[in-house]
Design a protein around this motif. Structure first.
Motif, PDB file in Angstrom:
ATOM      1  N   PRO A  97       0.805  -1.231   0.000  1.00 59.08           N
ATOM      2  CA  PRO A  97       0.000   0.000   0.000  1.00 59.08           C
ATOM      3  C   PRO A  97       0.834   1.275   0.000  1.00 59.08           C
ATOM      4  O   PRO A  97       0.403   2.292  -0.556  1.00 59.08           O
ATOM      5  N   LEU A  98       2.004   1.251   0.603  1.00 56.22           N
ATOM      6  CA  LEU A  98       2.817   2.465   0.665  1.00 56.22           C
ATOM      7  C   LEU A  98       3.367   2.861  -0.710  1.00 56.22           C
ATOM      8  O   LEU A  98       3.801   3.998  -0.905  1.00 56.22           O
ATOM      9  N   ALA A  99       3.343   1.930  -1.662  1.00 60.89           N
ATOM     10  CA  ALA A  99       3.790   2.237  -3.026  1.00 60.89           C
ATOM     11  C   ALA A  99       2.655   2.761  -3.900  1.00 60.89           C
ATOM     12  O   ALA A  99       2.875   3.144  -5.042  1.00 60.89           O
ATOM     13  N   ALA A 100       1.442   2.799  -3.354  1.00 61.89           N
ATOM     14  CA  ALA A 100       0.268   3.181  -4.143  1.00 61.89           C
ATOM     15  C   ALA A 100       0.330   4.636  -4.585  1.00 61.89           C
ATOM     16  O   ALA A 100       0.913   5.490  -3.904  1.00 61.89           O
ATOM     17  N   GLN A 101      -0.297   4.898  -5.734  1.00 61.26           N
ATOM     18  CA  GLN A 101      -0.387   6.255  -6.276  1.00 61.26           C
ATOM     19  C   GLN A 101      -1.801   6.491  -6.782  1.00 61.26           C
ATOM     20  O   GLN A 101      -2.334   5.686  -7.547  1.00 61.26           O
ATOM     21  N   ARG A 102      -2.393   7.591  -6.388  1.00 71.43           N
ATOM     22  CA  ARG A 102      -3.788   7.865  -6.773  1.00 71.43           C
ATOM     23  C   ARG A 102      -3.929   8.094  -8.279  1.00 71.43           C
ATOM     24  O   ARG A 102      -4.985   7.872  -8.849  1.00 71.43           O
ATOM     25  N   GLY A 103      -2.861   8.513  -8.958  1.00 74.03           N
ATOM     26  CA  GLY A 103      -2.942   8.747 -10.401  1.00 74.03           C
ATOM     27  C   GLY A 103      -2.322   7.638 -11.224  1.00 74.03           C
ATOM     28  O   GLY A 103      -2.009   7.834 -12.401  1.00 74.03           O
ATOM     29  N   LEU A 104      -2.182   6.458 -10.639  1.00 72.23           N
ATOM     30  CA  LEU A 104      -1.464   5.366 -11.302  1.00 72.23           C
ATOM     31  C   LEU A 104      -2.100   4.951 -12.626  1.00 72.23           C
ATOM     32  O   LEU A 104      -1.407   4.495 -13.538  1.00 72.23           O
ATOM     33  N   PHE A 105      -3.398   5.100 -12.759  1.00 70.68           N
ATOM     34  CA  PHE A 105      -4.101   4.598 -13.947  1.00 70.68           C
ATOM     35  C   PHE A 105      -4.529   5.705 -14.900  1.00 70.68           C
ATOM     36  O   PHE A 105      -5.181   5.436 -15.909  1.00 70.68           O
ATOM     37  N   HIS A 106      -4.164   6.942 -14.582  1.00 73.92           N
ATOM     38  CA  HIS A 106      -4.608   8.065 -15.395  1.00 73.92           C
ATOM     39  C   HIS A 106      -4.102   7.956 -16.828  1.00 73.92           C
ATOM     40  O   HIS A 106      -2.898   7.839 -17.081  1.00 73.92           O
ATOM     41  N   GLY A 107      -5.032   7.956 -17.791  1.00 74.45           N
ATOM     42  CA  GLY A 107      -4.680   7.903 -19.199  1.00 74.45           C
ATOM     43  C   GLY A 107      -4.284   6.539 -19.707  1.00 74.45           C
ATOM     44  O   GLY A 107      -3.916   6.396 -20.878  1.00 74.45           O
ATOM     45  N   ARG A 108      -4.392   5.509 -18.870  1.00 71.65           N
ATOM     46  CA  ARG A 108      -3.949   4.173 -19.256  1.00 71.65           C
ATOM     47  C   ARG A 108      -5.122   3.294 -19.689  1.00 71.65           C
ATOM     48  O   ARG A 108      -6.264   3.544 -19.298  1.00 71.65           O
ATOM     49  N   PRO A 109      -4.845   2.257 -20.463  1.00 75.36           N
ATOM     50  CA  PRO A 109      -5.918   1.309 -20.785  1.00 75.36           C
ATOM     51  C   PRO A 109      -6.316   0.520 -19.534  1.00 75.36           C
ATOM     52  O   PRO A 109      -5.483   0.249 -18.665  1.00 75.36           O
ATOM     53  N   TRP A 110      -7.565   0.161 -19.470  1.00 70.60           N
ATOM     54  CA  TRP A 110      -8.081  -0.724 -18.414  1.00 70.60           C
ATOM     55  C   TRP A 110      -8.869  -1.803 -19.142  1.00 70.60           C
ATOM     56  O   TRP A 110      -9.956  -1.556 -19.648  1.00 70.60           O
ATOM     57  N   VAL A 111      -8.317  -2.990 -19.212  1.00 67.89           N
ATOM     58  CA  VAL A 111      -8.931  -4.058 -20.000  1.00 67.89           C
ATOM     59  C   VAL A 111     -10.082  -4.695 -19.236  1.00 67.89           C
ATOM     60  O   VAL A 111      -9.955  -5.018 -18.049  1.00 67.89           O
ATOM     61  N   LEU A 112     -11.204  -4.870 -19.921  1.00 70.89           N
ATOM     62  CA  LEU A 112     -12.351  -5.607 -19.402  1.00 70.89           C
ATOM     63  C   LEU A 112     -12.504  -6.879 -20.229  1.00 70.89           C
ATOM     64  O   LEU A 112     -12.439  -6.836 -21.466  1.00 70.89           O
ATOM     65  N   THR A 113     -12.697  -8.011 -19.540  1.00 71.22           N
ATOM     66  CA  THR A 113     -12.861  -9.283 -20.247  1.00 71.22           C
ATOM     67  C   THR A 113     -14.159  -9.952 -19.797  1.00 71.22           C
ATOM     68  O   THR A 113     -14.133 -10.978 -19.107  1.00 71.22           O
ATOM     69  N   PRO A 114     -15.298  -9.385 -20.160  1.00 70.68           N
ATOM     70  CA  PRO A 114     -16.571 -10.005 -19.763  1.00 70.68           C
ATOM     71  C   PRO A 114     -16.741 -11.359 -20.436  1.00 70.68           C
ATOM     72  O   PRO A 114     -16.277 -11.583 -21.556  1.00 70.68           O
TER      73      PRO A 114
END
Length: 298
Positions: free
Chosen positions: A121-138
Motif C-alpha cells: 500500500p505504501l507504493a500506491a499512487q492515486r494517479g497510477l491509472f490516469h490515461g492508461r488502458p483498463w482491460v475488461l474481459t466479460p
C-alpha cells in the motif's frame, strides 16, 4: 451513485481506492492482513471493514491464483452486487471461477494497465491509472449492468476501458509485459557474475532495461505460471532470434570470420528490427505507462 469495496490493499488495490476517494467514493477496505488495510486507510484510501449492505462493485485485488476463491467467498458473503478483479491473467481465473460455481453473471474480469516495480500500500499512487488502458474481459454470462459498473470504475480512476476476450488479453500481456519481465530478470541475473569494478560502469541503459526485474518473485511466479503457454510461445521466438545473434557474434569474434558479410547482415538486421519494434510502442500517458509492471500487484 457508486459504492465500492476493495479486497486486497496492495499497490493496485490501494491505488484504485485512492483514485475513487478523489472522485467522492469511500471504498470499504478488506485484506487478510489487517495491518495492510489499516495502512491503506491511513493513506486516505477508504474505511476498513465490511459494509453494512452490499456495495455496487467489489474489486478483487489479489494475485491470479487466488482470484476465484476470493470471488467465491465474497459472493457468498454478499459483499457486492457485482465483482471485478485486477489480475494480469484472465483466462485461468475465469475458468477456475466457473469450476467453483461462482455467479459469473455478476463478474467481469479486469486488468488496469498501470503498475510499479514496488509493492504494498505504501507504493500506491492515486494517479497510477490516469490515461492508461483498463482491460475488461466479460464472459458470455456477464450481465450488462456489471460491465457498465466496471467501465465506470475504470473511468473514475482516469483510465480508458478496453474490452477484449480473455485469451486475446493473455496473449497480449505475454508479449508486452510477461515475457519482457523474464528477459529483464535474466539480464539482471547476469550481473551476479560481475565484479564491483565492472558494475561501477553501469549506466542508465542498464538501469532502464533491468528496472522491472525488482518485482516480487513470488507474485511473478504466480503470474507467469498462470499464463505459462502464451509466455513460453513469445520466449521461444525470442530464444530463436537470440541464437541467431549469438552465432553471428561468435563468427565475427573469430580471428578470420567464416561468413563476415552474412554475420554482419544478421547482426544489423536484428538491430534494425529492434528499432522498428520499439517505434511501434505507443507513447506513454502522462507519468509513464509501465506495462511490464502492470501485472496485478495485490
Amino acid at each position: 451513485m457508486f459504492s465500492a469495496a476493495v479486497v486486497g490493499t496492495g499497490l493496485i488495490g490501494t491505488s484504485i481506492a485512492l483514485a475513487l476517494r478523489d472522485q467522492g467514493v469511500v471504498p470499504h477496505l478488506l485484506d487478510k492482513d489487517p495491518e495492510s488495510a489499516r495502512t491503506a486507510a491511513d493513506l486516505g484510501a477508504g474505511v476498513v471493514g465490511f459494509p453494512r449492505e452490499p456495495v455496487d462493485l467489489a474489486v478483487i485485488a489479489v494475485p491470479p491464483q487466488h482470484v476465484a476463491l476470493v470471488l467465491k467467498e465474497h459472493q457468498l458473503l454478499g459483499l457486492a452486487h457485482d465483482f471485478t478483479d485486477v489480475a494480469s491473467v484472465k483466462d485461468r481465473p475465469q475458468r477456475e471461477a466457473a469450476e467453483l460455481g461462482c455467479d459469473l453473471s455478476r463478474f467481469v474480469g479486469g486488468h488496469p494497465m498501470g503498475g510499479r516495480e514496488q509493492s504494498g500500500p505504501l507504493a500506491a499512487q492515486r494517479g497510477l491509472f490516469h490515461g492508461r488502458p483498463w482491460v475488461l474481459t466479460p464472459s458470455a454470462a456477464s450481465r450488462e449492468s456489471a460491465v457498465d459498473r466496471v467501465k465506470e470504475l475504470a473511468e473514475l480512476c482516469g483510465a480508458h476501458p478496453v474490452v477484449m476476450t480473455q485469451s486475446d488479453h493473455d496473449r497480449a500481456v505475454a508479449l508486452t509485459s510477461h515475457a519482457p519481465h523474464v528477459v529483464a530478470t535474466l539480464l539482471a541475473a547476469r550481473l551476479l557474475s560481475g565484479d564491483d569494478c565492472q558494475l561501477r560502469l553501469s549506466g542508465q541503459g542498464l538501469r532502464d532495461t533491468t528496472r522491472i526485474a525488482s518485482g516480487d518473485p513470488g507474485l511473478w511466479t504466480d503470474i507467469l505460471g498462470s499464463n505459462a503457454g502464451a509466455v513460453a510461445d513469445v520466449l521461444t521466438e525470442f530464444a530463436s532470434d537470440l541464437q541467431v545473434v549469438v552465432e553471428a557474434l561468435r563468427d565475427l569474434g573469430t580471428r578470420v570470420p567464416e561468413q563476415p558479410h552474412t554475420s554482419t547482415a544478421q547482426l544489423t538486421s536484428a538491430l534494425v528490427r529492434g528499432v522498428q519494434g520499439r517505434a511501434r510502442v505507443p507513447a506513454p500517458a502522462s507519468g509513464g505507462l509501465h506495462l511490464s509492471g502492470a501485472a496485478a500487484r495485490g
